[in-house]
Design an enzyme around this catalytic site. Structure first.
Site, PDB file in Angstrom:
ATOM      1  CB  SER A   1      45.694  49.285  40.366  1.00 13.14           C
ATOM      2  OG  SER A   1      47.180  48.913  40.759  1.00 13.14           O
TER       3      SER A   1
ATOM      4  CG  ASP B   1      47.295  54.376  45.366  1.00 11.93           C
ATOM      5  OD1 ASP B   1      46.926  55.101  44.226  1.00 11.93           O
ATOM      6  OD2 ASP B   1      47.635  53.056  45.041  1.00 11.93           O
TER       7      ASP B   1
ATOM      8  CG  HIS C   1      48.219  53.879  40.972  1.00 13.29           C
ATOM      9  ND1 HIS C   1      48.118  53.230  42.161  1.00 13.29           N
ATOM     10  CD2 HIS C   1      48.055  52.915  40.138  1.00 13.29           C
ATOM     11  CE1 HIS C   1      48.023  51.916  41.970  1.00 13.29           C
ATOM     12  NE2 HIS C   1      47.868  51.694  40.750  1.00 13.29           N
TER      13      HIS C   1
END
Length: 491
Positions: A338, A257, A227
């Protein structure tokens, strides 16, 4: 019958709300709630400083005006009748002394505000004595000797194992910037562009983190979250020494992911060591390293513990719903973290930070993809640029989403069957078609593993099987139970 058609690969656009609160991916895209860089606004801070100084300036002017009015009112006094010389002399002395005291008091008042502005020259020309001479008076400012004030002791330099570990791992954690090309229609243009290229503009769409896990010759490889880079027209990587390099996308997998990037190894000094996430224990201390809120806070380190293991979190991705197995930690994970590293105290990366629960009243619940889960996906992406998964070829829908009267009257499902998946579509020439699976069959298990949701079916299929394997699927057709054998292939 009207069923929502869902294929285990493509037809997963409908999303369910998470029962435990929304799961936010930690990148900061402003539009999508993801990885967006936030900066401290210097204008706001400057305005606050200016506002305080401006108020003090007004106070200073008020004090000066008050002092001047006091002096003026006394100086303008005039005797109304002639008095004896001795009396006049006494009063004249009094007139000199009175403004002297008033001026001194005013100077002290002005000092209270003036010193705030840096007005430290308090020399004044004041009326003198009987001989009329004018004397210069300086106000003394008392100083405190250093030994009597605040003392700063010599600071010892810590060389703890934790600091050594951070210094070793941090250079392998990088910033990843998602650059997207904005088309002309996204702007209010004041002039007509001469070409589509001139009318477009590259814009930073979001910022995340990444971990360098391999250096091979002229290239180095980075693992990050899908993402973070999804939808990018180009990708930039900022190394720990602030060197910016262009990155090439090797492969990405939306369901897990994860993504792998390639950069030049010229400025890469450190490669992270990965540890075994299967050996973790609840309560074990860990550190999260990344770029919360963007590159302004790059290399930030937060500390916490392993709060839970083998957590399963259902997430909605661009490829559909997926039950993700994650590590739970209370180490602070924020947008921009992230793709960063979750590290044990041995300096080994045991997880890739991915998301957190963001809800009112909820704090300290973050999640990382275990290193063992990441290993399989990363190796597939390195080898093929994608993850090769077993394929059945059916569209599925949970019976929980279907009215009871349809289950009873049309599907003739026994009343004691409360979990399962209705086959809404069978692709031609697919493994399911070849095995004899039909539309409106109700699948209740695969290899004796019960399935009640599409994500559970996918999880077993993608995690426990591979191309060429055979699986036994138990299903109901018109109320009659049967088992079929399916030979899996890749799509």
């Amino acid at each position: 019958m009207d069923f929502t058609n869902r294929n285990e690969h493509d037809d997963l656009e409908e999303k369910k709300p998470n029962e435990h609160g929304p799961i936010n991916e930690t990148s900061s895209d402003e539009a999508n709630g993801e990885y967006r860089s936030h900066k401290i606004n210097p204008t706001y801070l400057s305005y606050q400083g200016y506002h305080e100084l401006n108020s003090a300036q007004k106070d200073k002017e008020t004090y000066e005006q008050s002092a001047q009015e006091s002096v003026d009112s006394i100086i303008l006094e005039k005797p109304t009748e002639r008095e004896p010389a001795e009396s006049r002399t006494s009063k004249e002395k009094s007139r000199w002394v009175t403004p002297l005291v008033t001026a001194l008091l005013s100077a002290v008042i002005v000092l209270g505000s003036g010193s705030y502005f840096g007005f430290v020259d308090l020399t004044g020309i004041l009326p003198g004595g009987e001989d009329g001479t004018v004397k210069s008076v300086e106000t003394a400012v008392a100083k405190v000797d250093d030994k009597d004030g605040l003392q700063i002791d010599e600071t010892s330099v810590s060389t703890s194992d934790t600091i050594k570990m951070i210094n070793k791992v941090s250079p392998a954690v990088v910033g990843v910037v998602n650059i997207q090309k904005m088309s002309p229609e996204n702007y209010y243009n004041y002039g007509l562009p001469t070409s589509e290229e001139e009318g477009s503009q590259n814009k930073e769409s979001g910022t995340g983190s990444g971990v360098i896990f391999k250096k091979d010759g002229d290239h180095a490889y980075i693992v990050t979250n899908n993402h973070v880079i999804e939808g990018a027209d180009s990708i930039e990587v900022y190394l720990a020494n602030e060197t910016k390099v262009e990155a090439k996308l090797i492969g990405a997998d939306a369901l897990t992911d994860l993504a792998v990037l390639e950069i030049s190894s010229e400025n890469v000094k450190e490669v992270a060591e990965f540890g075994d996430s299967d050996k973790l224990s609840v309560g074990q201390e860990v550190l999260a390293i990344g770029n919360p809120l963007g590159l302004d806070f790059s290399g930030s380190v937060t500390q916490g513990i392993i709060s839970g293991l083998q957590r399963t979190v259902t997430v909605s991705t661009s490829a559909g719903e997926w039950d993700m197995d994650v590590i739970q930690t209370d180490a602070a994970i924020n947008p921009g973290n992230s793709g960063g590293a979750l590290v044990n105290l041995s300096g080994q990366v045991i997880g890739i930070n991915s998301m957190k629960i963001s809800s009112d009243g909820v704090e300290g619940i973050g999640f990382a993809i275990p290193s063992q889960e990441a290993k399989t996906i990363v190796n597939d992406l390195l080898a093929d640029g994608s993850v090769q998964r077993a394929y059945v070829g059916v569209g599925l829908q949970s019976i929980a989403e279907i009215p009871q009267y349809v289950l009873e009257r049309q599907l003739k499902l026994p009343a004691d069957v409360t979990n399962g998946l209705v086959v809404t579509q069978v692709e031609a020439e697919s493994p399911a078609a070849q095995a004899g699976i039909e539309a409106y069959d109700v699948i209740v298990s695969i290899d004796d593993t019960e399935v009640s949701s599409l994500s559970e079916f996918r999880k077993y299929l993608y995690s426990q099987t591979k191309n060429g394997d055979t699986v036994k699927i138990k299903l109901y057709r018109d109320g009659v139970v049967k088992t079929v054998t399916v030979t899996l292939t890749e799509k």
